[in-house]
Design an enzyme around this catalytic site. Structure first.
Site, PDB file in Angstrom:
ATOM      1  N   ALA A 198       3.324 -66.507  44.021  1.00  0.00           N
ATOM      2  CA  ALA A 198       4.035 -67.777  43.909  1.00  0.00           C
ATOM      3  C   ALA A 198       4.749 -68.184  45.196  1.00  0.00           C
ATOM      4  O   ALA A 198       4.721 -69.333  45.594  1.00  0.00           O
ATOM      5  CB  ALA A 198       5.024 -67.710  42.758  1.00  0.00           C
TER       6      ALA A 198
ATOM      7  N   GLU B  66      -8.711 -59.135  35.463  1.00  0.00           N
ATOM      8  CA  GLU B  66      -7.801 -59.763  36.422  1.00  0.00           C
ATOM      9  C   GLU B  66      -7.540 -58.814  37.588  1.00  0.00           C
ATOM     10  O   GLU B  66      -7.310 -57.621  37.388  1.00  0.00           O
ATOM     11  CB  GLU B  66      -6.473 -60.110  35.746  1.00  0.00           C
TER      12      GLU B  66
ATOM     13  N   ASP C 145       6.920 -68.208  38.612  1.00  0.00           N
ATOM     14  CA  ASP C 145       8.270 -67.843  38.151  1.00  0.00           C
ATOM     15  C   ASP C 145       9.330 -68.474  39.026  1.00  0.00           C
ATOM     16  O   ASP C 145       9.117 -68.713  40.213  1.00  0.00           O
ATOM     17  CB  ASP C 145       8.418 -66.317  38.137  1.00  0.00           C
TER      18      ASP C 145
END
Ligand code: FAD
Length: 294
Positions: A51, A17, A109
């Site tokens: 996000a 990742e 989140d």
């Protein structure tokens, strides 16, 4: 290439990742770093998504570059909770146009700013809604979703968490990637429980090599993951010596990966945190195991 096809192979593999830069100025540096990881030809690489927008622009640029220059399949992360339906649909379209075949569908989140707003105005509340939208787009993506062997912090209990996980799989998630685990027994217990609940898709354990003592606190805060005493002892003993800590952290992660392989897990996802040297050392440690079918 679709990740589900990689997972259906029987040989031992690793994926890494990476995360995109926060600002344009960091782009070239991250590009170079991720290329060094890609040069090791892992099974695939995932690229995270900011996000709140911030780094989201660069997720696809980094993923595309890895695919084009190194032929390594990528998994583009996409979050939904802080976005409008239009923005998300536009992103899905963009991912398709770039020829990226895999999407990690996440909620993201809840930030305090977002939580202060009226939930009824949100276009998305849970990742399952994003998975449904991706499926409805009609494009043939392979979709992954997140899972939590130690229970998602917002869940009242594991039974509810697993119930909602099954909804994601029923909606179209073809594989799952776990939150980082430092104790493989927690992963195996979780696997047993979700199989009992009728979730039969491949589950990829996420392993985070802790290479400096400061990272420990951050990792626990971010993930809520349990740190076994055996690992705490390593940090206590070697934490003050950066080189020793790095070597011990890589050895601990390698040990976890070998144990997972030896118990029938063929793909392990490494939270390599844009550290090519760490990714390289782990691959070197597994050089006579990787890619073989035992
Ligand atoms: P969901 O599956 O929606 O679950 C969130 C919570 O809601 C859980 O407690 C679940 O049990 C509950 N729930 C789900 N459906 C329902 C329902 N119908 N009714 C009531 N409760 C429900 N964040 C980023 O911002 N960018 C990233 O790139 C990123 N990558 C990640 C990769 C992995 C492998 C993991 C494990 C996490 C990642 N995250 C990332 C963090 C993730 O966004 C957060 O953990 C987030 O809080 C939950 O996301 P989710 O997709 O699991 O949400």
């Amino acid at each position: 290439m679709k990740i589900i096809d990689i997972l259906n192979r029987k040989n031992m593999s690793l994926s890494f990742e990476v995360f995109p830069p926060k600002k344009e100025a960091g782009f070239e540096g991250v590009k170079e770093t991720t290329e060094k990881i890609a040069a090791n030809k892992p099974a695939y690489m995932s690229v995270t998504y900011g996000a709140g927008g911030g780094t989201s622009r660069f997720t696809l640029d980094i993923a595309k570059n890895i695919e084009e220059r190194y032929g390594v399949p990528t998994l583009a992360h996409l979050t939904c909770v802080s976005s409008s339906r239009d923005t998300v649909h536009h992103k899905i379209e963009e991912i398709h146009e770039l020829g990226i075949e895999n999407i990690m569908a996440l909620r993201g989140d809840l930030t305090p700013e977002l939580e202060a707003t009226d939930r009824s105005t949100w276009d998305y509340r849970y990742a399952v809604e994003l998975i449904r939208d991706i499926k409805e787009s009609g494009y043939d993506f392979c979709i992954g979703a997140a899972c939590y062997p130690e229970v998602h912090p917002e869940s009242a209990n594991q039974r509810d968490d697993i119930k909602h996980l099954k909804e994601k799989v029923d909606a179209g998630a073809e594989f799952l990637v776990t939150q980082m685990v430092f104790d493989n027994n927690l992963f195996f217990n979780f696997l047993y429980k979700i199989r009992e609940a009728g979730i039969n898709v491949p589950v990829i354990p996420g392993i985070m090599p802790i290479t400096n003592a400061n990272q420990v606190e951050r990792a626990i805060k971010l993930s809520g993951s349990f740190m076994p005493q055996r690992f705490k002892a390593i940090v206590d003993y070697f934490g003050a010596d950066p080189d020793a800590m790095k070597q011990a952290g890589i050895a601990y992660a390698t040990d976890q990966i070998i144990d997972l392989y030896a118990n029938g897990i063929t793909n392990v996802h490494v939270y390599s945190m844009n550290k090519p040297d760490v990714a390289q050392k782990i691959m070197d440690n597994l050089s006579d195991i990787l890619w073989k079918d035992f």
